[in-house]
Scaffold this active site. Structure first.
Site, PDB file in Angstrom:
ATOM      1  N   CYS A 191     -18.107  10.630  10.996  1.00  0.00           N
ATOM      2  CA  CYS A 191     -17.063  11.448  10.226  1.00  0.00           C
ATOM      3  C   CYS A 191     -17.386  12.938  10.390  1.00  0.00           C
ATOM      4  O   CYS A 191     -18.611  13.415  10.231  1.00  0.00           O
ATOM      5  CB  CYS A 191     -17.409  10.932   8.776  1.00  0.00           C
ATOM      6  N   ASP A 211     -15.584  21.934 -17.408  1.00  0.00           N
ATOM      7  CA  ASP A 211     -15.574  21.513 -15.960  1.00  0.00           C
ATOM      8  C   ASP A 211     -15.111  20.115 -16.055  1.00  0.00           C
ATOM      9  O   ASP A 211     -15.721  19.279 -15.900  1.00  0.00           O
ATOM     10  CB  ASP A 211     -16.773  21.775 -15.326  1.00  0.00           C
ATOM     11  N   CYS A 222      -8.623  12.856   5.193  1.00  0.00           N
ATOM     12  CA  CYS A 222      -8.346  14.394   5.660  1.00  0.00           C
ATOM     13  C   CYS A 222      -6.832  14.270   5.574  1.00  0.00           C
ATOM     14  O   CYS A 222      -6.156  13.349   6.032  1.00  0.00           O
ATOM     15  CB  CYS A 222      -9.143  14.565   7.033  1.00  0.00           C
ATOM     16  N   CYS A 243     -10.884  21.012 -10.562  1.00  0.00           N
ATOM     17  CA  CYS A 243     -10.673  20.510  -9.409  1.00  0.00           C
ATOM     18  C   CYS A 243      -9.062  19.968  -8.983  1.00  0.00           C
ATOM     19  O   CYS A 243      -8.988  19.335  -7.880  1.00  0.00           O
ATOM     20  CB  CYS A 243     -11.578  19.434  -8.922  1.00  0.00           C
ATOM     21  N   CYS A 257      -7.421   7.014   9.407  1.00  0.00           N
ATOM     22  CA  CYS A 257      -8.171   7.255   8.156  1.00  0.00           C
ATOM     23  C   CYS A 257      -7.243   8.033   7.180  1.00  0.00           C
ATOM     24  O   CYS A 257      -6.729   9.287   7.640  1.00  0.00           O
ATOM     25  CB  CYS A 257      -9.475   8.072   8.657  1.00  0.00           C
TER      26      CYS A 257
END
Length: 403
Positions: free
Chosen positions: A161, A329, A87, A356, A84
């Site tokens: 998950c 934002d 992460c 972000c 995966c």
């Protein structure tokens, strides 16, 4: 001229500093190697996974010869090379994950904005597992739902998950889907799970809501009802945390004019409205029509908020007045030069920038610097534990203020 193709080659590497994007930098035979699943200071064997023949290639650490003291066993068995790609840092202790992210933010500010800034990444409540409230899965060729491998369309089937809110993905992975179907799962502030499927049928993209549809969220002292799969912070504690920082730094005066750019459903507009009061005015700008409809409905009790449903760049060409404070934002790509220059031209006393992506933030801080604004304060938050993503809130003020 194209260089060598090292794809599949295994290199023994001394791992160097962390880089933006969830990997570290190493060097081999004069080339840069971006290594995932490694930590600074380690010695590893890394298999090259991608090489386009230029000055760099990408690799996964498949064997650790000398481990960093901060290395831990990943809590998810799929957070390893070839599995995966969701992460990036499960193999690092949580405190060290935040240190790595702090280094990235500081490096971007120095490289792109010329600022030497001490950065601390703060943890949000709730720990590093069970926080992700929104997940997009995809059905593989066998119809099983999963997540994509890193930089690949290959689907890795999952049973659960560990970083997702408990109960968020279990129903989706228990059933079979048409191959290629995307499944969006959202767990809202009341713990309700909302699921919809996105499929391409006869060349047309179609969405079908399977469970729920209208989410309930709680932040900034308000209850919010909105389209379940629209924009809202993924970490359950993020919206309230960021709203508190915006409230402190915006400090809008009663009766003032304030702008909320890229307003979403109006989280920060609600904060600004409370500060400017009934005699003030908040202009909320958002390009997403559904978000504007949700925002108008949720803030119907705040007539001092007016909405503009269009792209920020276009709206700024016609906005009048001098705002005391501007909150923005933007999406991951940042605001960009055009928006920054338009905001600076309006001469606000304060700009609060929620970001972000540290590279986009640093670039825009440099644009603000060229337009006469300096970075006064910055807070960074680990709103996406186990991944390389980090959320920052920056306060900018006119460079001549207080001089």
């Amino acid at each position: 001229m194209s260089g060598p193709d090292w794809t599949g080659r295994v290199l023994e590497l001394e791992v160097g500093p962390v880089a933006h994007g969830g990997h570290c930098v190493a060097r081999a035979e004069g080339r840069v190697v971006f290594v995932r699943h490694a930590l600074p200071g380690e010695r590893v064997r890394a298999a090259v996974t991608e090489d386009k023949g230029g000055s760099f290639c990408r690799a996964d650490a498949v064997e650790v010869l000398l481990a960093a003291p901060e290395r831990v066993e990943p809590p998810c068995p799929l957070a390893v090379p070839g599995q995966c790609g969701g992460c990036d840092w499960q193999h690092a202790a949580p405190a060290f994950q935040r240190e790595l992210k702090a280094r990235v933010v500081a490096e971007q500010l120095q490289r792109l904005a010329g600022l030497d800034w001490a950065v601390e990444v703060e943890a949000l409540p709730g720990g590093v597992l069970g926080w992700r409230s929104r997940v997009r899965l995809v059905a593989g060729p066998d119809g099983r739902a999963g997540l994509r491998a890193h930089r690949s369309h290959r689907v890795v089937a999952v049973g659960k998950c560990p970083i997702a809110v408990p109960g968020a993905v279990e129903q989706a992975v228990e059933r079979r889907w048409r191959p290629g179907t995307e499944i969006e799962v959202t767990s809202d502030g009341d713990g309700r799970v909302h699921t919809r499927e996105l499929a391409t049928v006869r060349g047309k993209r179609r969405a079908r809501q399977l469970t729920g549809g209208e989410a309930v969220q709680h932040a900034a002292g308000r209850d919010w009802r909105l389209q379940a799969h629209g924009f809202w912070q993924v970490h359950p504690a993020a919206a309230d945390t960021f709203a508190a920082v915006v409230r402190e730094w915006a400090a809008a005066s009663p009766g003032a004019l304030a702008w909320d750019l890229y307003a979403g459903v109006g989280l920060f507009a609600s904060v600004l409205a409370g500060q400017v009061g009934a005699t003030g005015h908040v202009v909320a700008v958002e390009s997403g029509r559904r978000a504007v409809r949700d925002g108008e409905r949720n803030l119907a009790d705040l007539p001092q908020v007016s909405w503009r449903a269009d792209r920020t760049e276009r709206v700024l060409q016609s906005l009048s007045g001098q705002p005391e404070v501007v909150v923005l934002d933007p999406p991951r790509s940042g605001a960009g030069r055009e928006v920054v220059e338009a905001v600076a031209a309006a001469s606000p006393a304060r700009v609060v920038y929620v970001a972000c992506d540290p590279a986009a933030l640093a670039r825009d801080v440099a644009f603000f610097g060229a337009a006469g604004y300096r970075l006064e304060r910055l807070r960074a938050f680990d709103a996406f534990p186990m991944t390389h993503h980090v959320e920052c809130v920056a306060l900018l003020e006119p460079a001549g203020k207080g001089a």
